[in-house]
Design an enzyme around this catalytic site. Structure first.
Site, PDB file in Angstrom:
ATOM      1  N   ASN A  95       0.843  -1.200   0.000  1.00  0.00           N
ATOM      2  CA  ASN A  95       0.000   0.000   0.000  1.00  0.00           C
ATOM      3  C   ASN A  95       0.877   1.249   0.000  1.00  0.00           C
ATOM      4  O   ASN A  95       2.108   1.147  -0.010  1.00  0.00           O
ATOM      5  CB  ASN A  95      -0.950  -0.024   1.204  1.00  0.00           C
ATOM      6  CG  ASN A  95      -0.184  -0.119   2.513  1.00  0.00           C
ATOM      7  OD1 ASN A  95       0.574   0.782   2.861  1.00  0.00           O
ATOM      8  ND2 ASN A  95      -0.345  -1.239   3.223  1.00  0.00           N
TER       9      ASN A  95
ATOM     10  N   ALA B 172       1.635   1.425  11.600  1.00  0.00           N
ATOM     11  CA  ALA B 172       1.854   0.749  10.312  1.00  0.00           C
ATOM     12  C   ALA B 172       0.536   0.547   9.577  1.00  0.00           C
ATOM     13  O   ALA B 172      -0.513   0.371  10.192  1.00  0.00           O
ATOM     14  CB  ALA B 172       2.518  -0.606  10.541  1.00  0.00           C
TER      15      ALA B 172
ATOM     16  N   ASP C 216      -4.316  -6.095   5.022  1.00  0.00           N
ATOM     17  CA  ASP C 216      -5.364  -6.933   5.628  1.00  0.00           C
ATOM     18  C   ASP C 216      -5.371  -8.344   5.053  1.00  0.00           C
ATOM     19  O   ASP C 216      -5.865  -9.270   5.685  1.00  0.00           O
ATOM     20  CB  ASP C 216      -6.731  -6.282   5.412  1.00  0.00           C
ATOM     21  CG  ASP C 216      -6.882  -5.034   6.263  1.00  0.00           C
ATOM     22  OD1 ASP C 216      -6.327  -5.035   7.381  1.00  0.00           O
ATOM     23  OD2 ASP C 216      -7.504  -4.058   5.807  1.00  0.00           O
TER      24      ASP C 216
ATOM     25  N   LYS D 136       8.264 -17.751 -10.357  1.00  0.00           N
ATOM     26  CA  LYS D 136       7.501 -16.655 -10.965  1.00  0.00           C
ATOM     27  C   LYS D 136       6.282 -17.210 -11.708  1.00  0.00           C
ATOM     28  O   LYS D 136       6.408 -18.195 -12.439  1.00  0.00           O
ATOM     29  CB  LYS D 136       8.429 -15.912 -11.938  1.00  0.00           C
ATOM     30  CG  LYS D 136       7.837 -14.646 -12.469  1.00  0.00           C
ATOM     31  CD  LYS D 136       8.799 -13.946 -13.416  1.00  0.00           C
ATOM     32  CE  LYS D 136       8.119 -12.754 -14.030  1.00  0.00           C
ATOM     33  NZ  LYS D 136       8.793 -12.283 -15.227  1.00  0.00           N
TER      34      LYS D 136
ATOM     35  N   ASP E 276      -5.247  -9.478  12.739  1.00  0.00           N
ATOM     36  CA  ASP E 276      -5.313  -8.062  13.104  1.00  0.00           C
ATOM     37  C   ASP E 276      -4.442  -7.879  14.351  1.00  0.00           C
ATOM     38  O   ASP E 276      -4.824  -8.289  15.447  1.00  0.00           O
ATOM     39  CB  ASP E 276      -6.761  -7.658  13.363  1.00  0.00           C
ATOM     40  CG  ASP E 276      -6.887  -6.156  13.513  1.00  0.00           C
ATOM     41  OD1 ASP E 276      -6.031  -5.561  14.205  1.00  0.00           O
ATOM     42  OD2 ASP E 276      -7.815  -5.571  12.929  1.00  0.00           O
ATOM     43  N   ILE E 277      -3.275  -7.291  14.163  1.00  0.00           N
ATOM     44  CA  ILE E 277      -2.287  -7.219  15.263  1.00  0.00           C
ATOM     45  C   ILE E 277      -2.804  -6.336  16.400  1.00  0.00           C
ATOM     46  O   ILE E 277      -2.694  -6.679  17.577  1.00  0.00           O
ATOM     47  CB  ILE E 277      -0.932  -6.674  14.753  1.00  0.00           C
ATOM     48  CG1 ILE E 277      -0.478  -7.454  13.503  1.00  0.00           C
ATOM     49  CG2 ILE E 277       0.128  -6.736  15.835  1.00  0.00           C
ATOM     50  CD1 ILE E 277       0.698  -6.829  12.762  1.00  0.00           C
TER      51      ILE E 277
ATOM     52  N   PHE F 168      -4.224   3.540  14.772  1.00  0.00           N
ATOM     53  CA  PHE F 168      -4.605   4.543  13.781  1.00  0.00           C
ATOM     54  C   PHE F 168      -5.848   4.056  13.046  1.00  0.00           C
ATOM     55  O   PHE F 168      -6.151   2.858  13.051  1.00  0.00           O
ATOM     56  CB  PHE F 168      -3.472   4.758  12.767  1.00  0.00           C
ATOM     57  CG  PHE F 168      -2.436   5.730  13.247  1.00  0.00           C
ATOM     58  CD1 PHE F 168      -1.555   5.366  14.255  1.00  0.00           C
ATOM     59  CD2 PHE F 168      -2.345   7.008  12.708  1.00  0.00           C
ATOM     60  CE1 PHE F 168      -0.600   6.259  14.720  1.00  0.00           C
ATOM     61  CE2 PHE F 168      -1.390   7.903  13.161  1.00  0.00           C
ATOM     62  CZ  PHE F 168      -0.515   7.533  14.168  1.00  0.00           C
TER      63      PHE F 168
ATOM     64  N   LYS G  18     -11.174  -2.786  18.614  1.00  0.00           N
ATOM     65  CA  LYS G  18      -9.781  -3.241  18.795  1.00  0.00           C
ATOM     66  C   LYS G  18      -9.265  -2.991  20.208  1.00  0.00           C
ATOM     67  O   LYS G  18      -8.088  -3.217  20.489  1.00  0.00           O
ATOM     68  CB  LYS G  18      -8.885  -2.563  17.761  1.00  0.00           C
ATOM     69  CG  LYS G  18      -9.359  -2.813  16.313  1.00  0.00           C
ATOM     70  CD  LYS G  18      -8.271  -2.545  15.315  1.00  0.00           C
ATOM     71  CE  LYS G  18      -8.785  -2.640  13.895  1.00  0.00           C
ATOM     72  NZ  LYS G  18      -7.731  -2.889  12.923  1.00  0.00           N
TER      73      LYS G  18
HETATM   74  N1  CTP Z   1      -3.995  -3.048  11.973  1.00  0.00           N
HETATM   75  C1  CTP Z   1      -3.375  -4.164  12.484  1.00  0.00           C
HETATM   76  N2  CTP Z   1      -3.438  -5.344  11.806  1.00  0.00           N
HETATM   77  C2  CTP Z   1      -4.112  -5.442  10.645  1.00  0.00           C
HETATM   78  C3  CTP Z   1      -4.759  -4.299  10.112  1.00  0.00           C
HETATM   79  C4  CTP Z   1      -4.675  -3.120  10.806  1.00  0.00           C
HETATM   80  O1  CTP Z   1      -2.765  -4.089  13.543  1.00  0.00           O
HETATM   81  N3  CTP Z   1      -4.157  -6.597  10.011  1.00  0.00           N
HETATM   82  C5  CTP Z   1      -3.948  -1.786  12.744  1.00  0.00           C
HETATM   83  C6  CTP Z   1      -3.268  -0.629  12.036  1.00  0.00           C
HETATM   84  O2  CTP Z   1      -1.900  -0.585  12.342  1.00  0.00           O
HETATM   85  C7  CTP Z   1      -4.019   0.558  12.617  1.00  0.00           C
HETATM   86  C8  CTP Z   1      -5.418   0.016  12.898  1.00  0.00           C
HETATM   87  O3  CTP Z   1      -5.287  -1.397  12.960  1.00  0.00           O
HETATM   88  O4  CTP Z   1      -3.461   0.967  13.852  1.00  0.00           O
HETATM   89  C9  CTP Z   1      -6.450   0.359  11.848  1.00  0.00           C
HETATM   90  O5  CTP Z   1      -5.958   0.069  10.572  1.00  0.00           O
HETATM   91  P1  CTP Z   1      -6.808   0.479   9.285  1.00  0.00           P
HETATM   92  O6  CTP Z   1      -6.040   0.077   8.074  1.00  0.00           O
HETATM   93  O7  CTP Z   1      -7.277   1.888   9.400  1.00  0.00           O
HETATM   94  O8  CTP Z   1      -8.111  -0.415   9.431  1.00  0.00           O
HETATM   95  P2  CTP Z   1      -8.409  -1.923   9.290  1.00  0.00           P
HETATM   96  O9  CTP Z   1      -8.536  -2.511  10.655  1.00  0.00           O
HETATM   97  O10 CTP Z   1      -7.438  -2.566   8.377  1.00  0.00           O
HETATM   98  O11 CTP Z   1      -9.876  -1.911   8.654  1.00  0.00           O
HETATM   99  P3  CTP Z   1     -10.335  -1.384   7.217  1.00  0.00           P
HETATM  100  O12 CTP Z   1      -9.202  -1.639   6.278  1.00  0.00           O
HETATM  101  O13 CTP Z   1     -11.537  -2.207   6.937  1.00  0.00           O
HETATM  102  O14 CTP Z   1     -10.662   0.078   7.398  1.00  0.00           O
END
Ligand code: CTP
Length: 403
Positions: A210, A275, A279, A289, A308-309, A328, A346
């Site tokens: 990303n 970070a 997802d 490849k 989701d950490i 964030f 979360k």
């Molecule tokens: N985060 C995480 N692990 C993931 C995805 C997100 O720890 N697999 C954390 C990010 O570091 C951030 C928060 O969750 O602090 C929100 O991340 P964001 O990308 O805004 O949201 P998502 O939980 O990924 O949800 P969505 O993409 O549906 O908005």
């Protein structure tokens, strides 16, 4: 009298900008706060302020010539060794360019090159010079690549007659910023910060990622280190150079980031999840490849959800006071509603919500702090460095006695 700078040795570098006339006042205020000031001026600066003025105020001989037979030939090395801060105020466009290029063509740029401690620049110049891409690029090199600090120029009446941004910040504000550099209010705190994107490999040459630059996370790491924290920066691949005196754990994928976060969080006082964790990841990373001949007109790749950490550590530590957890929320719509939902889901102590258009790949950002206790505060559009400070101030207000 406020003696916040007691026992601090500061090299005050004065360069050739009209704002050099404010340098004596700056030296006076630094000394009044307890600092021992050694002025070093460039020859261009001598057109605007005399060495004698600074010498009289600081009580030290003012040096400005590199090859002066009466001075120590290793002057630049010795001065650089003994100082707590190198403050360049005013910093002209030309001096900033020289510092960015790593030149050592005069005594002050040689000292800057030889100095390993905290460096701060207070730029002062005409708005067009400041906005010029070359100057902006040089300032970015100083901050992002060398980890040096910029005391942002203010808006006001400039020597050229126009009113715009470019004026050196007032001596009072510069002294305040300098005092903040020495504020070790995070000493004893362990702060774990995740930054940048994660990269999810598909095959040996392709990946999903990303647009996160990592700037916010690196800025938080820099500010925390400056304030005395023990910092662990867990970083996805970025183009940034991390600040000195911190532990950096380089990771690539979300799974690697998760592992590092879990290993570092138990004794942390604060975890900041800045970070942009992917997802989804490719179900299996191909070892060879993927060749287009083996596919029809389309290619289907199967993605599976990453853990989701933030949620995982939110759950793990929900019953303990430590670590404080900040997450964030990066949104394109419904910033506040989505931010609040992420806070609840979360189990974070605070969510910093920002919109993709305000934040991605930019130097500045505009965020909403959404606290667990229901407080919501919105910032103006501010540099990511300033946001970093605000985030750590918020942490201290929640957890001042954790150590
Ligand atoms: N985060 C995480 N692990 C993931 C995805 C997100 O720890 N697999 C954390 C990010 O570091 C951030 C928060 O969750 O602090 C929100 O991340 P964001 O990308 O805004 O949201 P998502 O939980 O990924 O949800 P969505 O993409 O549906 O908005």
């Amino acid at each position: 009298m406020n003696l916040d700078l007691k026992n601090r040795k500061i090299i005050l570098g004065v360069t050739g900008s009209i704002a050099a006339y404010k340098a004596p006042e700056l030296a006076r205020l630094l000394i009044k706060s307890g600092a021992d000031v050694q002025a070093v001026i460039t020859e261009a600066a001598c057109n605007f302020v005399t060495p004698l003025t600074l010498e009289t105020l600081t009580g030290h001989k003012v040096v400005y010539k590199m090859f002066n037979s009466t001075t120590d030939p290793l002057e630049h090395i010795n001065l650089a060794k003994n100082a707590d801060l190198l403050l360049i105020a005013p910093a002209s466009a030309d001096f900033i360019a020289r510092a960015a290029a790593g030149r050592a063509s005069d005594l002050l740029s040689a000292i800057t090159l030889a100095y390993a401690g905290t460096v701060a620049f207070a730029p002062a110049m005409n708005t067009n010079m400041l906005n010029n891409r070359a100057t902006q690029k040089n300032i970015k090199i100083l901050t992002d690549e060398y980890g040096w600090n910029i005391i942002e120029p203010a808006s006001g009446e400039l020597a050229c007659g126009i009113t715009d941004k470019g004026r050196m910040e007032s001596p009072e504000t510069i002294v305040q910023s300098v005092t903040n550099f020495f504020n070790r209010d995070l000493e004893g705190h362990k702060i774990v910060i995740t930054a940048g994107p994660t990269v999810e490999d598909i095959d040996p040459v392709r990946f999903i990622s990303n647009r996160s630059s990592g700037k916010t996370g690196y800025a938080i790491a820099r500010n925390a280190a400056l304030r005395g924290a023990r910092v662990v920066l867990i970083s996805g691949p970025t183009a940034l150079i991390p600040p000195e005196n911190i532990t950096v754990i380089n990771v690539r994928s979300a799974l690697e980031m998760r592992q590092a976060v879990l290993e570092e969080s138990d004794d942390a006082h604060l975890v900041v999840m800045s970070a942009a964790v992917a997802d989804f990841r490719h179900e299996t990373i191909e070892t060879k490849k993927i060749k287009k001949e083996t596919q029809n007109d389309s290619l289907e790749i199967k993605l599976v959800k990453n853990p989701d950490i933030l949620l995982e550590i939110g759950e793990k530590y929900k019953k303990s006071k430590s670590p404080v957890i900040f997450g964030f929320a990066l949104e394109t719509d419904n910033l506040l509603t989505n931010g609040k939902a992420k806070l609840e889901k979360k189990l974070a102590d605070m969510i910093i919500a920002n919109s993709a258009k305000d934040a991605l790949e930019k130097e500045t950002t505009k965020v909403i702090f959404i606290h667990k206790d229901g407080r919501v505060n919105e910032t103006d559009e501010i540099p990511k460095q300033s946001l970093a400070k605000l985030i750590l101030d918020e942490y201290l207000s929640i957890n001042p006695l954790s150590v």
